[in-house]
Design a protein around this motif. Structure first.
Motif, short mmCIF file in Angstrom:
data_model
loop_
_atom_site.label_atom_id
_atom_site.label_comp_id
_atom_site.label_asym_id
_atom_site.label_seq_id
_atom_site.Cartn_x
_atom_site.Cartn_y
_atom_site.Cartn_z
N GLY A 254 7.43 20.61 -33.99
CA GLY A 254 7.45 20.73 -32.53
C GLY A 254 8.84 21.07 -32.02
N ASP A 255 9.85 20.43 -32.61
CA ASP A 255 11.24 20.72 -32.22
C ASP A 255 11.61 22.17 -32.55
N ILE B 284 9.38 24.73 -32.75
CA ILE B 284 8.62 25.58 -31.82
C ILE B 284 9.26 25.61 -30.44
N ARG B 285 9.69 24.44 -29.95
CA ARG B 285 10.30 24.35 -28.62
C ARG B 285 11.71 24.95 -28.57
N THR C 235 14.28 23.29 -29.77
CA THR C 235 15.22 22.18 -29.81
C THR C 235 16.03 22.27 -31.10
N ARG D 211 4.15 29.13 -34.25
CA ARG D 211 3.75 29.00 -32.83
C ARG D 211 2.31 29.45 -32.65
N LYS E 42 -0.84 27.15 -31.55
CA LYS E 42 -1.58 27.53 -30.34
C LYS E 42 -3.07 27.61 -30.65
#
Length: 122
Positions: free
Chosen positions: A21-22, A24-25, A27, A85, A89
């Protein structure tokens, strides 16, 4: 310190999800060095062996790479990140559709509602 983990999913998988998640975002950026296994284990409040498994699986997913003597780094392969991603999705949309269909909602109903909600955040 530590992370609050869900009881119904393996901790190592939750950590993999957190790191992906980090990525993909954004971060965690391509080429960024990850904390050492030991440091991340302490931060997360888990055993170092658990964190080692997480890093190994991230490398198998081609999301990170280990450079001998330097540590683990986020992949610089931006096409791999883009594929991740898209995969995430697709998983989210599939899960969402299955859930709403199980409750008897139509795709049209939900699409209309999502369009209305999307307008609220613009």
């Amino acid at each position: 310190m530590g992370i609050d983990f869900l009881p119904d999913k393996p901790i190592y998988q939750q950590l993999i999800d957190r790191i992906t998640g980090d990525i993909i975002r954004g971060t965690l950026i391509p080429g960024e060095k990850l904390p050492s296994v030991r440091d991340y284990a302490i931060e997360a409040g888990v055993n170092a062996n658990t964190m080692q498994r997480v890093y190994k699986e991230l490398e198998q997913l081609e999301l990170t790479e280990t450079k001998r003597g330097q540590g683990s780094f986020v992949t610089e392969d931006e096409s791999r990140i883009a594929r991740l991603r898209d995969e995430m999705k697709e998983q989210l949309v599939t899960s969402f559709i299955q859930s709403v269909e199980a409750l008897g909602f139509t795709t049209t109903e939900m699409t209309e509602h999502l369009r209305k909600r999307g307008g609220e955040n613009d």
